[in-house]
Design an enzyme around this catalytic site. Structure first.
Site, short mmCIF file in Angstrom:
data_model
loop_
_atom_site.label_atom_id
_atom_site.label_comp_id
_atom_site.label_asym_id
_atom_site.label_seq_id
_atom_site.Cartn_x
_atom_site.Cartn_y
_atom_site.Cartn_z
N ASP A 50 -59.50 -79.80 34.31
CA ASP A 50 -59.84 -81.17 34.22
C ASP A 50 -58.96 -82.04 35.26
O ASP A 50 -57.77 -82.40 34.80
CB ASP A 50 -59.63 -81.96 32.85
CG ASP A 50 -60.21 -83.22 32.59
OD1 ASP A 50 -60.35 -83.80 33.59
OD2 ASP A 50 -60.14 -83.63 31.60
N ARG A 77 -75.69 -84.11 27.62
CA ARG A 77 -74.64 -83.24 28.21
C ARG A 77 -75.27 -82.12 29.21
O ARG A 77 -76.22 -81.39 28.96
CB ARG A 77 -74.13 -82.30 26.90
CG ARG A 77 -73.04 -81.15 27.38
CD ARG A 77 -72.07 -81.69 27.59
NE ARG A 77 -71.49 -82.46 26.62
CZ ARG A 77 -70.36 -83.52 26.80
NH1 ARG A 77 -69.90 -83.82 27.99
NH2 ARG A 77 -69.84 -83.96 25.63
N ARG A 89 -74.61 -94.58 31.21
CA ARG A 89 -75.23 -93.39 31.12
C ARG A 89 -75.93 -93.34 29.47
O ARG A 89 -76.61 -92.62 29.35
CB ARG A 89 -74.09 -92.47 30.92
CG ARG A 89 -73.13 -92.51 29.95
CD ARG A 89 -71.98 -91.00 29.79
NE ARG A 89 -71.14 -91.39 29.12
CZ ARG A 89 -70.30 -90.26 28.44
NH1 ARG A 89 -70.57 -88.97 29.02
NH2 ARG A 89 -69.35 -90.35 27.66
N HIS A 130 -71.14 -87.85 37.56
CA HIS A 130 -70.54 -86.66 36.72
C HIS A 130 -71.41 -85.52 36.75
O HIS A 130 -71.72 -84.79 35.79
CB HIS A 130 -70.26 -87.29 35.54
CG HIS A 130 -69.60 -86.46 34.43
ND1 HIS A 130 -69.49 -85.02 34.32
CD2 HIS A 130 -68.37 -86.92 33.95
CE1 HIS A 130 -68.57 -84.85 33.36
NE2 HIS A 130 -67.86 -86.02 33.09
N GLU A 180 -67.67 -83.88 40.44
CA GLU A 180 -68.25 -85.16 40.05
C GLU A 180 -67.63 -86.08 41.18
O GLU A 180 -66.53 -85.84 41.84
CB GLU A 180 -67.59 -85.68 39.16
CG GLU A 180 -67.62 -84.65 37.69
CD GLU A 180 -67.02 -85.15 36.23
OE1 GLU A 180 -66.55 -86.41 36.37
OE2 GLU A 180 -66.53 -84.26 35.83
O1 TA6 Z 1 -65.00 -85.83 34.11
C1 TA6 Z 1 -64.16 -85.11 33.27
C2 TA6 Z 1 -64.23 -85.59 31.90
O2 TA6 Z 1 -63.75 -87.03 31.79
C3 TA6 Z 1 -63.40 -84.69 31.07
O3 TA6 Z 1 -62.24 -85.16 30.59
C4 TA6 Z 1 -64.40 -84.29 29.92
O4 TA6 Z 1 -64.11 -84.71 28.63
C5 TA6 Z 1 -65.70 -84.87 30.59
O5 TA6 Z 1 -65.52 -85.77 31.41
C6 TA6 Z 1 -66.86 -84.91 29.46
O6 TA6 Z 1 -66.85 -86.19 28.94
P1 TA6 Z 1 -67.70 -86.68 27.78
O7 TA6 Z 1 -67.30 -88.12 27.49
O8 TA6 Z 1 -69.22 -86.64 28.50
O9 TA6 Z 1 -67.61 -85.77 26.45
#
Ligand code: TA6
Length: 286
Positions: free
Chosen positions: A203, A63, A89, A159, A259
């Site tokens: 988002d 994260r 990832r 991202h 991103e």
């Molecule tokens: O890029 C935005 C997104 O797709 C959001 O919808 C949000 O959930 C985020 O990525 C994080 O996703 P993750 O799978 O890392 O929890």
């Protein structure tokens, strides 16, 4: 230039590499996910947000930093049977090359298909992530090659989680006039704010948004992309953040994902074809 591989360090319990040109800038990348977890331009503070509760473990996504998304974005396909945000990832990449110059340092990590990726996605692929750091600049380049006999479509993204002093005071320029899909409210709209402000959860996927500027007090951070035409702007806001076990309750206040993505129109690679996308961050003032 030296091509020898330097010793790895341990970050979040995983092997990692720190690249440091003599100018004082540095970046740290984990082999897990080829995940950049830190970038400090010369004489400046950390520019990326990394959750203090981030976990790096096989099969898990870190994260914060710069997650590498391939070959699907979120659950949007092209192959929706894949894990959310794809395969890259959560896997261990291999360090392929490190180059140390007088004014920059660069590392390339690679990931190839194997039995575990083919169990999810029956294609041969070769990915390279090249991270270059130089004074006030970070370049992150994702290269995909199709060494196999079948043609496959894919989405990809870097991202990037940016550290911000206070989400509610930063501005993002360069989105006005761009069409966007709002994943929270649904529908498509054209952005009409020359300086986008943030109040909490967002988002959105903006099309053709490749030259952005983050303003955060005196800090100016240019965010540019090449062949990654979409910009996904994401913050979980207070409620979703409180439900995320790898984020502190107030973590949403000091991060903003900007991103660089290829998601609205996925790309396709035929046998022996290649694709490259890049995101560049330049700290114009600290
Ligand atoms: O890029 C935005 C997104 O797709 C959001 O919808 C949000 O959930 C985020 O990525 C994080 O996703 P993750 O799978 O890392 O929890």
């Amino acid at each position: 230039m030296s091509d020898s591989l330097p010793p790895l360090i341990e970050v979040l319990g995983q092997p990692a590499l720190k690249i440091q040109p003599p100018d004082g800038s540095e970046a740290t990348v984990l082999l897990h996910g080829a995940h950049i977890v830190s970038w400090k331009p010369a004489g400046a503070d950390e520019q990326l947000y990394l959750s203090p509760h981030a976990v790096a473990a096989p099969g898990q996504a870190v994260r914060g930093g710069v997650p590498v998304i391939f070959p699907q974005f979120e659950q949007r396909g092209p192959d929706v049977s894949l894990p959310r945000h794809g395969l890259a990832r959560t896997r261990t990449w291999k360090l392929d090359e490190v180059r140390q110059g007088r004014d920059h340092a660069q590392a390339t990590l690679v990931l190839n298909d194997d039995d575990s990726t083919r169990a999810w996605w029956p294609h041969a692929f070769h990915l390279e992530l090249t991270v270059s750091v130089s004074r006030e600049r970070l370049d992150v380049e994702l290269h995909a090659h199709n060494p196999g006999p079948s043609t496959w479509p894919f989405s990809a993204a870097l991202h990037t989680y940016l550290a911000v002093s206070d989400l509610t005071t930063v501005r993002l320029q360069g989105l006005d006039g761009c069409r966007f899909i709002d994943n929270l409210l649904g529908g498509e709209t054209i952005e009409d704010h020359p300086e986008k402000r943030f109040h909490g959860e967002i988002d959105r996927i903006y099309a053709q948004a490749t030259n952005l500027l983050l303003r955060d007090g005196p800090r100016r951070l240019a965010i540019e992309s090449d062949n990654l035409p979409d910009a996904v702007i994401w913050n979980p806001g207070p409620d979703k953040c409180a439900d995320m076990k790898d984020m502190p309750v107030d973590g949403w206040q000091t991060m903003l994902c900007v991103e660089a993505a290829r998601v609205l129109e996925p790309a396709t690679l035929g046998p022996d074809e290649s694709w490259t996308g890049r995101q560049t961050l330049i700290l114009l003032s600290a």
